[in-house]
Design a protein around this motif. Sequence first.
Motif, PDB file in Angstrom:
ATOM      1  N   SER A 117     -58.289 -91.457  92.734  1.00 16.40           N
ATOM      2  CA  SER A 117     -58.562 -92.710  93.027  1.00 16.40           C
ATOM      3  C   SER A 117     -59.238 -93.000  91.097  1.00 16.40           C
ATOM      4  O   SER A 117     -60.248 -92.624  90.802  1.00 16.40           O
ATOM      5  CB  SER A 117     -59.024 -92.721  93.879  1.00 16.40           C
ATOM      6  OG  SER A 117     -59.378 -94.578  93.907  1.00 16.40           O
ATOM      7  N   MET A 118     -59.720 -95.139  91.691  1.00 17.14           N
ATOM      8  CA  MET A 118     -60.655 -95.181  90.968  1.00 17.14           C
ATOM      9  C   MET A 118     -61.023 -96.767  91.747  1.00 17.14           C
ATOM     10  O   MET A 118     -60.568 -97.253  92.279  1.00 17.14           O
ATOM     11  CB  MET A 118     -60.109 -95.937  89.331  1.00 17.14           C
ATOM     12  CG  MET A 118     -59.712 -95.075  88.157  1.00 17.14           C
ATOM     13  SD  MET A 118     -59.182 -96.783  86.903  1.00 17.14           S
ATOM     14  CE  MET A 118     -57.254 -97.049  87.427  1.00 17.14           C
ATOM     15  N   LEU A 119     -62.637 -96.586  91.324  1.00 23.03           N
ATOM     16  CA  LEU A 119     -63.306 -97.199  92.725  1.00 23.03           C
ATOM     17  C   LEU A 119     -64.623 -98.045  91.672  1.00 23.03           C
ATOM     18  O   LEU A 119     -65.229 -97.990  91.196  1.00 23.03           O
ATOM     19  CB  LEU A 119     -64.254 -96.696  93.367  1.00 23.03           C
ATOM     20  CG  LEU A 119     -63.546 -96.117  94.807  1.00 23.03           C
ATOM     21  CD1 LEU A 119     -62.793 -94.452  94.192  1.00 23.03           C
ATOM     22  CD2 LEU A 119     -64.168 -95.521  95.854  1.00 23.03           C
ATOM     23  N   LEU A 120     -64.290 -99.729  91.905  1.00 20.78           N
ATOM     24  CA  LEU A 120     -64.745-100.414  90.290  1.00 20.78           C
ATOM     25  C   LEU A 120     -65.424-101.234  91.060  1.00 20.78           C
ATOM     26  O   LEU A 120     -64.991-101.966  91.708  1.00 20.78           O
ATOM     27  CB  LEU A 120     -63.467-100.671  89.535  1.00 20.78           C
ATOM     28  CG  LEU A 120     -62.714 -99.716  88.528  1.00 20.78           C
ATOM     29  CD1 LEU A 120     -61.519-100.462  88.054  1.00 20.78           C
ATOM     30  CD2 LEU A 120     -62.611 -98.870  88.279  1.00 20.78           C
ATOM     31  N   PRO A 121     -66.190-101.374  91.177  1.00 20.43           N
ATOM     32  CA  PRO A 121     -67.600-102.654  90.642  1.00 20.43           C
ATOM     33  C   PRO A 121     -66.803-104.631  90.260  1.00 20.43           C
ATOM     34  O   PRO A 121     -66.408-104.260  89.520  1.00 20.43           O
ATOM     35  CB  PRO A 121     -68.325-102.506  90.777  1.00 20.43           C
ATOM     36  CG  PRO A 121     -68.400-101.232  89.350  1.00 20.43           C
ATOM     37  CD  PRO A 121     -67.156-101.284  89.884  1.00 20.43           C
ATOM     38  N   LEU A 122     -66.490-105.270  91.478  1.00 23.40           N
ATOM     39  CA  LEU A 122     -66.443-106.312  91.313  1.00 23.40           C
ATOM     40  C   LEU A 122     -67.527-107.071  90.531  1.00 23.40           C
ATOM     41  O   LEU A 122     -68.354-107.458  91.747  1.00 23.40           O
ATOM     42  CB  LEU A 122     -65.368-107.823  92.128  1.00 23.40           C
ATOM     43  CG  LEU A 122     -64.515-106.595  92.330  1.00 23.40           C
ATOM     44  CD1 LEU A 122     -63.771-107.309  93.531  1.00 23.40           C
ATOM     45  CD2 LEU A 122     -63.374-107.044  91.831  1.00 23.40           C
ATOM     46  N   ARG A 123     -67.998-106.933  89.180  1.00 20.68           N
ATOM     47  CA  ARG A 123     -69.399-107.632  89.001  1.00 20.68           C
ATOM     48  C   ARG A 123     -69.681-108.522  87.711  1.00 20.68           C
ATOM     49  O   ARG A 123     -68.610-108.426  87.127  1.00 20.68           O
ATOM     50  CB  ARG A 123     -70.076-106.221  87.875  1.00 20.68           C
ATOM     51  CG  ARG A 123     -71.367-106.692  87.803  1.00 20.68           C
ATOM     52  CD  ARG A 123     -71.868-104.931  87.335  1.00 20.68           C
ATOM     53  NE  ARG A 123     -73.193-104.910  87.018  1.00 20.68           N
ATOM     54  CZ  ARG A 123     -73.865-104.803  86.219  1.00 20.68           C
ATOM     55  NH1 ARG A 123     -73.824-103.117  86.746  1.00 20.68           N
ATOM     56  NH2 ARG A 123     -75.657-104.029  86.186  1.00 20.68           N
TER      57      ARG A 123
END
Length: 528
Positions: free
Chosen positions: A251-257
Amino acid sequence: MSSEFAERVSQLLQAMRSIGTGLDLHSTLNSIAQTAAELAGARYASIVVIDPASGDLADFASYGVDEVDRELIDEIPDGEDATLTVPVVVEDENFGDLVLAQKLGGGPFTDHDVQLVRVIATEAGIAIGNARLYEESRRRADWIDGSNAVTTALLSMTDVGDALGVVAEQARTLANAAAAVVLLPAPDGEGLKIVAAAGGADGDAETVVGTVMPWYSPAVAKLQAGEAVFVEDSASDPRIVTKLASAYGPSMLLPLRSGSRVLGSLAIPRNPGDPAYTESEKTLAAQFARQAALALVLSEAQHDRERLAVYEDRDRIARDLHDLVIQRLFATGMMLQGARNTVADEELGRRIDTAVKELDLTIQEIRTSIYSLQHQPPDAPTGLRGLVLREVATAAATLGFEPSVSFVGAVDAAVDAETTKHLLAALREALSNAQRHAEATQIGVVIDATAALEDGMPAVRLTVADDGVGLPEESLRRASGLRNIEARAQVLGGAAWTEGGLGEEGAGTAVVWQVPTMPEPGGSEGVQ
């Protein structure tokens, strides 16, 4: 150099030119295996590619190996004479091994065979490098297209939830993942809450919406700090504290930054046993997340500008009503009162008095409207009635006429916020379909909060009927708008269907959307 070997070299160069035109990596590998087998006179040829990170088999291309042979491939005789193995190097990286087995006609592989296969392996490295570049550029183009689709959705859709659903669906498709979810900060600092989803272990994304990844999860702390989290196995990784993780693998968990601001997170899990994300995939997904975050910020700014424009328009209308309309009405009343003193006819005098009273009431009503315009924010919570009337009024501008609207039962009390959201979306879709396809002259909208399902469970029913040209069966099956309406009903445990419309003998189309509700707290309000 013998004439036979020269001929084989000529065949090799011609074959390698053909291989070099291939752009699909697996097809290129199969072509290399076939070319090597034919030129070296081998019964079997294969290219075994091992993932350097995991040590697992990444790809397997072969020639002369059918499904039966695959089961017996370990029994193929091995040894210096029976097999020929040459490494395939791509950009100074050991890509895999080109293996030939069982020389046709018997006997060992010759020095000429070895030289040919080495040349093939060298040319193969170039062809594989080209295929890799092509696949990489194609993936980049796909991610760019996905980012553009997300930006368009966020800037054009009025429902932010639907737009975030586009973000999730694009991410899931582009990453070849099992699911994708968008998480935004939960109220009171509880963590991150799933607000939009696509795919899922059970195929029903809506079931996970509302799930909260708690604040004490180590992954949440990193995401809120603007850091990405990459996981090899979601089910066993202690950083992810949520029951949903048990169903997924990498899995990838990416910040919406956007800049220093973190708006939320994008999680893209794959199924258990799927390959881990490559560095290239991680980079492309991170770029996608940054673009989505920027689009979110632009969308917020656009909505703020629209809200400001509404405020300014309301102020202008209030000023015009006060400075122009009320003053003219007041002046007209004064003129009528002055004329009253000169009228001897009692009946005419009573009519003038009545007109003056009506003007006074009108002035009071306008002043009430002015107060409402100046003090009621345009985005204040509105009941289902007001929201439905607003949708219908908006549709009237494009229809060219005002649809009729009826309410049955205590609609504001019986219909909760989640059902209201889906009902309004279904109403909007049905009105849009009527405007685009029906050629109708009249449309009727009925919201019935006293309806019931077949099992007697209370329900709310939306009916949008027109007197148009109707909907052919083929169009009915293909109409995506109707499929969306039906899907929104099914999410809430309801159903949607079509019936006859408002025209003579049922001509036209009626779209019916019905979902269960909580029992009404009071009695019926009647039809209005």
